[in-house]
Design an enzyme around this catalytic site. Structure first.
Site, PDB file in Angstrom:
ATOM      1  CE1 TYR A  92      -4.135  -1.673   0.514  1.00 50.18           C
ATOM      2  CE2 TYR A  92      -2.934  -3.645   1.727  1.00 50.18           C
ATOM      3  CZ  TYR A  92      -3.970  -3.436   1.271  1.00 50.18           C
ATOM      4  OH  TYR A  92      -4.756  -4.117   0.819  1.00 50.18           O
ATOM      5  CG  ASN A 115     -11.116  -2.053  -8.398  1.00 49.00           C
ATOM      6  OD1 ASN A 115     -11.260  -1.842  -9.289  1.00 49.00           O
ATOM      7  ND2 ASN A 115      -9.699  -3.060  -8.495  1.00 49.00           N
ATOM      8  CB  CYS A 123      -7.240  -4.515  -5.893  1.00 51.36           C
ATOM      9  SG  CYS A 123      -9.092  -5.224  -5.732  1.00 51.36           S
ATOM     10  CG  HIS A 124      -5.722  -9.618  -7.774  1.00 49.77           C
ATOM     11  ND1 HIS A 124      -5.573  -9.106  -9.130  1.00 49.77           N
ATOM     12  CD2 HIS A 124      -4.113 -10.084  -8.593  1.00 49.77           C
ATOM     13  CE1 HIS A 124      -5.010  -9.587 -10.045  1.00 49.77           C
ATOM     14  NE2 HIS A 124      -3.795 -10.223  -9.944  1.00 49.77           N
ATOM     15  CD  GLU A 150      -1.543 -11.465 -11.305  1.00 44.89           C
ATOM     16  OE1 GLU A 150      -0.754 -11.027 -11.828  1.00 44.89           O
ATOM     17  OE2 GLU A 150      -2.594 -10.982 -11.892  1.00 44.89           O
TER      18      GLU A 150
END
Length: 161
Positions: A92, A115, A123-124, A150
């Protein structure tokens, strides 16, 4: 006019909304009984294709017109989130620094929470300063699955070179 279409994925039912040719919402829903089908426009069909490709590891970036509603601050945070590379994470605080407001870590967290475009605005990929998974509208289990997806596909592509 707003159109919403629902697709079944391994993550659960995903709702995609479009207004005037732009994607305005992408969300996971828990109410499966009331979320089948919907109106599928050409834009929603393209969004479904890209999300399916992403979830199967074939897509790393989205190419969709986005029009999420939010404050100027929220939109600046969401734009910064879309700059986090596939398979990587940021804290953050790092996002706050990216938007030129290094003391806004908490506000960045609140913007993440609001979001409306999960997955597409990633945002993950935002984690706690200590590296732990914290907060995700769809739940930490989904966040963890997206990050693993990912990382696995990023490594696969890197190893292939």
């Amino acid at each position: 006019m707003k159109y919403t279409y629902f697709i079944e994925t391994e993550l659960g039912t995903i709702g995609i909304s479009e207004t005037d040719g732009s994607i305005t919402e992408l969300f996971l829903t828990k109410n499966r009984q009331k979320t089948t089908g919907g109106s599928q426009t050409p834009m929603l069909k393209e969004a479904e294709k890209q999300i399916t490709e992403y979830l199967s590891g074939q897509r790393r970036e989205f190419d969709l017109p986005l029009a999420a509603e939010g404050t100027a601050f929220q939109k600046s945070v969401w734009a910064a989130l879309r700059k986090i590379p596939y398979g990587e994470t940021r804290s953050y605080k790092q996002i706050a620094e990216m938007i030129g407001n290094p003391n806004a870590s908490r506000a960045v967290g609140m913007a993440n929470n609001k979001n409306p475009l999960l997955i597409v605005t990633p945002c993950h990929r935002v984690i706690g300063a200590d590296g732990k998974l914290v907060g995700y509208a769809a739940g930490l289990a989904i966040k963890e699955r997206l990050l693993k997806l990912e990382r696995a596909n990023k490594e696969e592509k890197t190893d292939a070179r």
